[in-house]
Design an enzyme around this catalytic site. Structure first.
Site, PDB file in Angstrom:
ATOM      1  N   CYS A   1     -15.928  25.726  -3.977  1.00 31.27           N
ATOM      2  CA  CYS A   1     -15.671  27.110  -3.563  1.00 31.27           C
ATOM      3  C   CYS A   1     -16.973  27.916  -3.540  1.00 31.27           C
ATOM      4  O   CYS A   1     -17.813  27.702  -2.682  1.00 31.27           O
ATOM      5  CB  CYS A   1     -14.611  27.742  -4.468  1.00 31.27           C
ATOM      6  SG  CYS A   1     -13.857  29.231  -3.770  1.00 31.27           S
TER       7      CYS A   1
ATOM      8  N   HIS B   1     -10.117  23.925  -4.182  1.00 31.93           N
ATOM      9  CA  HIS B   1     -10.191  23.654  -5.627  1.00 31.93           C
ATOM     10  C   HIS B   1      -9.501  22.331  -5.963  1.00 31.93           C
ATOM     11  O   HIS B   1      -8.281  22.288  -6.150  1.00 31.93           O
ATOM     12  CB  HIS B   1      -9.543  24.795  -6.415  1.00 31.93           C
ATOM     13  CG  HIS B   1     -10.331  26.058  -6.403  1.00 31.93           C
ATOM     14  ND1 HIS B   1     -11.320  26.330  -7.318  1.00 31.93           N
ATOM     15  CD2 HIS B   1     -10.302  27.117  -5.550  1.00 31.93           C
ATOM     16  CE1 HIS B   1     -11.854  27.508  -7.050  1.00 31.93           C
ATOM     17  NE2 HIS B   1     -11.263  28.009  -5.977  1.00 31.93           N
TER      18      HIS B   1
ATOM     19  N   GLU C   1      -9.593  20.792  -8.709  1.00 33.30           N
ATOM     20  CA  GLU C   1      -9.264  20.718 -10.134  1.00 33.30           C
ATOM     21  C   GLU C   1      -7.869  21.203 -10.472  1.00 33.30           C
ATOM     22  O   GLU C   1      -7.361  20.894 -11.555  1.00 33.30           O
ATOM     23  CB  GLU C   1     -10.296  21.508 -10.963  1.00 33.30           C
ATOM     24  CG  GLU C   1     -10.232  23.016 -10.812  1.00 33.30           C
ATOM     25  CD  GLU C   1     -11.042  23.566  -9.650  1.00 33.30           C
ATOM     26  OE1 GLU C   1     -11.361  24.768  -9.672  1.00 33.30           O
ATOM     27  OE2 GLU C   1     -11.344  22.791  -8.719  1.00 33.30           O
TER      28      GLU C   1
ATOM     29  N   SER D   1      -6.076  25.104 -42.844  1.00 39.69           N
ATOM     30  CA  SER D   1      -4.961  26.024 -42.612  1.00 39.69           C
ATOM     31  C   SER D   1      -3.638  25.287 -42.498  1.00 39.69           C
ATOM     32  O   SER D   1      -2.579  25.889 -42.629  1.00 39.69           O
ATOM     33  CB  SER D   1      -5.200  26.814 -41.319  1.00 39.69           C
ATOM     34  OG  SER D   1      -5.076  25.966 -40.193  1.00 39.69           O
ATOM     35  N   GLY D   2      -3.693  23.979 -42.241  1.00 39.08           N
ATOM     36  CA  GLY D   2      -2.478  23.214 -42.016  1.00 39.08           C
ATOM     37  C   GLY D   2      -2.126  23.101 -40.556  1.00 39.08           C
ATOM     38  O   GLY D   2      -1.211  22.370 -40.178  1.00 39.08           O
ATOM     39  N   GLY D   3      -2.868  23.815 -39.703  1.00 41.43           N
ATOM     40  CA  GLY D   3      -2.685  23.679 -38.269  1.00 41.43           C
ATOM     41  C   GLY D   3      -3.294  22.383 -37.773  1.00 41.43           C
ATOM     42  O   GLY D   3      -3.963  21.658 -38.517  1.00 41.43           O
ATOM     43  N   VAL D   4      -3.081  22.079 -36.514  1.00 39.65           N
ATOM     44  CA  VAL D   4      -3.552  20.811 -35.947  1.00 39.65           C
ATOM     45  C   VAL D   4      -5.068  20.693 -36.046  1.00 39.65           C
ATOM     46  O   VAL D   4      -5.602  19.665 -36.478  1.00 39.65           O
ATOM     47  CB  VAL D   4      -3.105  20.677 -34.480  1.00 39.65           C
ATOM     48  CG1 VAL D   4      -3.644  19.382 -33.872  1.00 39.65           C
ATOM     49  CG2 VAL D   4      -1.586  20.714 -34.372  1.00 39.65           C
ATOM     50  N   ASP D   5      -5.777  21.739 -35.654  1.00 45.12           N
ATOM     51  CA  ASP D   5      -7.231  21.659 -35.578  1.00 45.12           C
ATOM     52  C   ASP D   5      -7.872  21.422 -36.943  1.00 45.12           C
ATOM     53  O   ASP D   5      -8.666  20.493 -37.116  1.00 45.12           O
ATOM     54  CB  ASP D   5      -7.804  22.932 -34.945  1.00 45.12           C
ATOM     55  CG  ASP D   5      -7.235  23.208 -33.570  1.00 45.12           C
ATOM     56  OD1 ASP D   5      -6.779  22.245 -32.919  1.00 45.12           O
ATOM     57  OD2 ASP D   5      -7.235  24.374 -33.140  1.00 45.12           O
ATOM     58  N   SER D   6      -7.539  22.259 -37.913  1.00 44.82           N
ATOM     59  CA  SER D   6      -8.166  22.106 -39.223  1.00 44.82           C
ATOM     60  C   SER D   6      -7.706  20.827 -39.912  1.00 44.82           C
ATOM     61  O   SER D   6      -8.459  20.209 -40.666  1.00 44.82           O
ATOM     62  CB  SER D   6      -7.883  23.322 -40.110  1.00 44.82           C
ATOM     63  OG  SER D   6      -6.517  23.406 -40.453  1.00 44.82           O
ATOM     64  N   SER D   7      -6.472  20.393 -39.645  1.00 50.08           N
ATOM     65  CA  SER D   7      -5.966  19.159 -40.255  1.00 50.08           C
ATOM     66  C   SER D   7      -6.713  17.939 -39.734  1.00 50.08           C
ATOM     67  O   SER D   7      -7.117  17.062 -40.507  1.00 50.08           O
ATOM     68  CB  SER D   7      -4.467  19.012 -39.981  1.00 50.08           C
ATOM     69  OG  SER D   7      -3.732  20.053 -40.580  1.00 50.08           O
TER      70      SER D   7
END
Length: 511
Positions: free
Chosen positions: A82, A169, A171, A223-229
């Site tokens: 583009c 585009h 993508e 934190s118990g979330g996906v990322d920090s776990s």
């Protein structure tokens, strides 16, 4: 990291991060850098190819974003998308003009399928256009390889110079053969072999962490979330007992979540875990604060202060782990790009941190890649696929100032919503769903009495990468059941609304 590399030069378009996501889906690693990066920096990546993104500007505007012209002399394959196509044309001697009829949406184009960019693509194919200008005269040596009814130069190439460009585009999902086109660029033109695999990422990360940390101690924000776990388990795999996880229960978690986190990490994993209950501390600091950016900054600072306090109790700690992921970095601003909103993991850090260094092992991963890393590490499915949850917690799902009463009300509504979505078997289909307590009250009638209570918003979206998202089409009977339960079981709520806004223009979270 020794993987093959594709560089994405960011010119500010709304689909830019989708490009990076699509490249990685094709098992090729890529990074996004500002369009005005120096030629020396670009060369330092030793990239196999470069992609110019779209952008909101016109190349004809004074001061329009331009890359270093030396990029075209590197001999590295370049794909302009583009705005990137128009920029390539103007910088190499072609011309761009305003279209008689703006093209926006699905458009049929005719491609030269004998060309490497369009291998295995139908001659007449649908693509997503979003442009007001187009290339009317390609630069010398370029040939047109695609066109539409209103765009005579839908794509162009200069094979000898390894330069390619498309006006549409590839993508986005609205270009059905877009992934094939990008793979053609990556594999047929750039010569990539596809060495970006999650197993190698995990293995390389573990080795890099061991080398970086040595025999020093590490403190992890859990934190118990996906990322920090996933970050915690990845670090633990690398250094074992040198890791101490501090779980800050700031009183901003979902219902029962604090106890669940402690149960999983203290008993299921042999991880040193310290739980810090500091609800009163956070609520006192947040008292009377209604601005969402201020909330984020305060919460980020308090997190670090808590970590520093705990670090002093356990002795010398050299590193702090955070579960920052790539969308956090992107939405907090790349180069000259506008900041959409600061993220807790990247925008909430105070200037002075009393640790040697921050370690962010997931900083380069999109959310679905984080989940794949979690599966690779053997983390239980119910944790890997847990609902995404922002670092500031429920603080940014209560619009306006915070009180314990508001948080408890929100917790109860959120629990009911999640319970009903799971009971309906929609929890794997909907990528994120939660409730938002608005700061608006409305008149209602319950029994024979007038009520004047809060309006509650339901938010549910489907997405593949969390960079863009569509609102989820939840069946009416499920919405009815959720609404009925909430207004009957939760005091202070007498009206339920459903958010039907996509991202963009809205973000997934309300604040």
């Amino acid at each position: 990291m020794n993987n093959e590399m594709i560089l994405v030069l960011d010119f500010g378009g709304q689909y830019n991060q989708l490009i990076a996501r699509r490249v990685r889906e094709a098992n090729v690693y890529c990074e996004v850098i500002p369009y005005n990066a120096s030629l020396e920096r670009i060369k330092s990546y030793n990239a196999k190819g470069i992609i110019f993104t779209g952008g909101p500007n016109s190349v004809l505007d004074e001061g329009a974003p331009k890359c270093d012209p030396g990029v075209f002399e590197l001999g590295i394959p370049v794909l302009g998308i583009c705005y990137g196509m128009q920029l390539m044309s103007v910088m190499l001697g072609g011309s761009v003009t305003a279209a008689n009829q703006r093209e926006y949406g699905k458009v049929e184009i005719c491609v030269d399928k004998s060309q490497p960019l369009f291998r295995d693509v139908d001659e007449n194919t649908i693509c997503w256009m979003s442009h007001t200008y187009y290339v009317d005269t390609p630069p010398k040596g370029f040939e047109v390889i695609a066109k539409s009814a209103n765009c005579p130069t839908g794509a162009m190439q200069h094979v000898e110079k390894n330069l390619y460009a498309v006006q549409f585009h590839p993508e986005v999902m609205h270009t059905p053969k877009g992934k094939e086109m990008l793979k053609n660029f990556l594999y047929n033109i750039c010569g990539c072999k596809g060495d970006w695999k999650m197993s190698s990422f995990v293995e390389n990360s573990i080795n890099a962490i061991r080398e970086k940390v040595g025999d020093k101690k590490v403190l992890c924000a859990l934190s118990g979330g996906v990322d920090s776990s996933v970050a915690a388990v990845l670090i633990h795999k690398a250094i074992g007992k040198q890791l101490t996880c501090i779980f800050v229960d700031h009183g901003l978690l979902r219902k029962y979540e604090g106890d669940q986190v402690e149960q999983i990490f203290r008993k299921q994993y042999d991880i040193n875990l310290i739980r810090v209950n500091c609800e009163d501390r956070f609520l006192q600091r947040l008292k009377g604060v209604s601005d969402p950016e201020t909330k984020r900054k305060i919460i980020g600072e308090e997190f670090i202060r808590v970590f520093e306090d705990e670090a002093k109790k356990i002795g010398k700690v050299d590193f702090l782990v955070q579960g920052t992921i790539y969308p956090d970095v992107i939405e907090s601003g790349i180069g000259d790009a506008a900041v959409i909103k600061s993220h807790h993991n990247v925008g909430g850090l105070p200037e002075h941190v009393d640790f040697k260094e921050i370690i962010e092992p997931l900083r380069s991963l999109f959310k679905d890649e984080v989940r794949r890393a979690g599966e690779e590490l053997g983390i239980p499915e119910d944790l890997v696929w847990r609902q995404p949850f922002p670092g500031p917690g429920l603080a940014i799902r209560v619009i306006g100032d915070l009180t314990k009463e508001k948080l408890d009300t929100l917790r109860d509504t959120d629990y009911i919503f999640r319970e009903e979505i799971k009971a309906a078997g929609l929890d794997k289909e909907i990528n994120q769903y939660f409730t938002v307590l608005t700061n608006m009250r409305s008149v209602g009638v319950m029994g024979d009495e007038r009520t004047y209570d809060y309006a509650l918003a339901l938010r549910a979206v489907t997405t593949t990468d969390f960079m863009t998202a569509d609102w989820a089409r939840i069946p009416y009977d499920i919405l009815e059941k959720v609404s009925t339960r909430i207004v009957n079981e939760v005091k202070q709520i007498n009206r339920i609304v459903y958010d039907i806004t996509s991202k963009p223009p809205a973000t997934i979270e309300w604040e």
